[in-house]
Design a protein around this motif. Structure first.
Motif, PDB file in Angstrom:
ATOM      1  N   VAL A 101       0.446  -1.079   0.184  1.00 30.37           N
ATOM      2  CA  VAL A 101      -0.395  -0.014  -0.207  1.00 30.37           C
ATOM      3  C   VAL A 101       0.869   1.390  -0.278  1.00 30.37           C
ATOM      4  O   VAL A 101       1.482   1.335   0.328  1.00 30.37           O
ATOM      5  N   LYS A 102       0.449   2.140  -0.797  1.00 34.17           N
ATOM      6  CA  LYS A 102       1.374   3.145  -0.944  1.00 34.17           C
ATOM      7  C   LYS A 102       0.900   4.609   0.023  1.00 34.17           C
ATOM      8  O   LYS A 102      -0.355   4.370   0.167  1.00 34.17           O
ATOM      9  N   VAL A 103       1.943   5.413   0.340  1.00 38.18           N
ATOM     10  CA  VAL A 103       1.519   7.033   0.759  1.00 38.18           C
ATOM     11  C   VAL A 103       0.143   7.200   0.263  1.00 38.18           C
ATOM     12  O   VAL A 103       0.404   7.548  -0.606  1.00 38.18           O
ATOM     13  N   LEU A 107      -6.370   2.161  -0.065  1.00 40.89           N
ATOM     14  CA  LEU A 107      -6.000   0.789   0.035  1.00 40.89           C
ATOM     15  C   LEU A 107      -7.342   0.029  -0.881  1.00 40.89           C
ATOM     16  O   LEU A 107      -8.260   0.137  -1.282  1.00 40.89           O
ATOM     17  N   PRO A 108      -6.760  -1.163  -0.949  1.00 44.47           N
ATOM     18  CA  PRO A 108      -7.551  -2.343  -2.110  1.00 44.47           C
ATOM     19  C   PRO A 108      -8.780  -2.858  -0.859  1.00 44.47           C
ATOM     20  O   PRO A 108      -8.479  -3.010   0.150  1.00 44.47           O
ATOM     21  N   PHE A 109      -9.261  -3.434  -2.096  1.00 42.47           N
ATOM     22  CA  PHE A 109      -9.982  -4.611  -1.230  1.00 42.47           C
ATOM     23  C   PHE A 109     -11.102  -3.618  -0.369  1.00 42.47           C
ATOM     24  O   PHE A 109     -12.040  -4.571   0.247  1.00 42.47           O
ATOM     25  N   GLY A 110     -11.860  -2.816  -1.393  1.00 48.28           N
ATOM     26  CA  GLY A 110     -12.766  -1.879  -0.725  1.00 48.28           C
ATOM     27  C   GLY A 110     -12.596  -1.137   0.340  1.00 48.28           C
ATOM     28  O   GLY A 110     -13.406  -1.245   1.472  1.00 48.28           O
ATOM     29  N   ILE A 111     -11.342  -0.779   1.049  1.00 50.02           N
ATOM     30  CA  ILE A 111     -11.044  -0.905   2.314  1.00 50.02           C
ATOM     31  C   ILE A 111     -11.009   0.598   2.047  1.00 50.02           C
ATOM     32  O   ILE A 111     -11.770   1.778   3.099  1.00 50.02           O
ATOM     33  N   GLY A 112     -10.475   0.894   1.528  1.00 47.20           N
ATOM     34  CA  GLY A 112     -10.606   3.167   0.922  1.00 47.20           C
ATOM     35  C   GLY A 112      -9.064   3.520   1.636  1.00 47.20           C
ATOM     36  O   GLY A 112      -8.546   3.278   2.396  1.00 47.20           O
ATOM     37  N   MET A 113      -9.595   4.993   1.731  1.00 44.77           N
ATOM     38  CA  MET A 113      -8.421   5.803   2.603  1.00 44.77           C
ATOM     39  C   MET A 113      -8.180   5.567   4.210  1.00 44.77           C
ATOM     40  O   MET A 113      -9.489   5.844   4.421  1.00 44.77           O
ATOM     41  N   MET A 114      -7.087   5.798   4.203  1.00 43.40           N
ATOM     42  CA  MET A 114      -6.512   5.358   6.187  1.00 43.40           C
ATOM     43  C   MET A 114      -5.674   6.122   6.208  1.00 43.40           C
ATOM     44  O   MET A 114      -4.524   5.950   6.298  1.00 43.40           O
ATOM     45  N   PRO A 136     -13.222   5.649   7.273  1.00 37.62           N
ATOM     46  CA  PRO A 136     -14.026   6.534   7.532  1.00 37.62           C
ATOM     47  C   PRO A 136     -15.200   6.574   6.163  1.00 37.62           C
ATOM     48  O   PRO A 136     -16.314   7.163   6.536  1.00 37.62           O
ATOM     49  N   ASN A 137     -14.485   5.617   5.689  1.00 37.61           N
ATOM     50  CA  ASN A 137     -15.666   5.529   4.168  1.00 37.61           C
ATOM     51  C   ASN A 137     -16.718   4.511   4.913  1.00 37.61           C
ATOM     52  O   ASN A 137     -17.801   4.078   4.007  1.00 37.61           O
ATOM     53  N   THR A 138     -16.649   2.861   5.519  1.00 41.61           N
ATOM     54  CA  THR A 138     -17.297   1.954   6.016  1.00 41.61           C
ATOM     55  C   THR A 138     -17.744   1.735   6.906  1.00 41.61           C
ATOM     56  O   THR A 138     -18.574   1.486   7.449  1.00 41.61           O
TER      57      THR A 138
END
Length: 183
Positions: A101-103, A107-114, A136-138
């Motif tokens: 995962v890049k800064v 994030l992949p697999f439906g996780i989103g921004m973290m 924040p999104n899920t």
């Protein structure tokens, strides 16, 4: 007034020629520097984004994840927990493996921004386990395991050649010979 206007018009039309005759000027095209040389002297501008290789456990129960955080874990232990308790079906079958995962990227697999994840692992060693982080999104909770840090690397010239040439053409920021007079 007509005479003055006529004289001013004539003077303006002929002034460029008069200056060229008097000062022996010649117009030269200014060539931008060699793209390769510019790249070699500005390599820090062409680096990949740093990141991390991580595993995770996703849940709606933050208390269950707190128990995970409060115990020492090896990667094998974390994978077993991810396979048994994670709600993310895509990563559960892989033992919670998210990959690289890049800064500042989603994030992949439906996780989103973290964004909190990257702050958690900054300067940490492999094997570190994050605190419980709410997406924040899920609205789901996550615990991450840092397998390794991936430092930024200089991109090869071939990969950024078009970008370098475009930047040179747009910026006009290059060194000229001192004999040039810009007008």
């Amino acid at each position: 007034q007509a005479f003055i206007d006529s004289y001013v018009d004539k003077m303006m039309r002929e002034s460029a020629n008069n200056i060229k005759e008097k000062f022996v000027l010649k117009l030269e095209k200014i060539e931008p520097p060699n793209a390769r040389a510019y790249y070699d002297s500005h390599k820090d501008n062409y680096k990949t984004t740093p990141g991390f290789e991580v595993y995770h456990i996703e849940s709606t129960d933050s208390l269950a994840l707190m128990k995970v955080v409060n115990q020492p874990l090896t990667l094998v232990d974390f994978k077993k927990l991810a396979s048994s308790m994670s709600m993310n079906e895509a990563t559960k079958v892989q033992g919670g493996f998210l990959g690289e995962v890049k800064v500042s990227h989603a994030l992949p697999f439906g996780i989103g921004m973290m964004p909190a994840l990257f702050d958690e692992f900054k300067g940490k060693q492999s094997g570190a386990v994050s605190s419980v982080i709410k997406a924040p999104n899920t609205g789901r909770y996550h615990v991450f395991y840092l397998n390794k840090e991936i430092p930024s690397e200089v991109k090869p010239f071939e990969r950024v050649e078009a970008q370098v040439k475009k930047e040179l053409a747009q910026s006009g920021d290059f060194v000229l010979d001192s004999s040039y007079v810009l007008a």
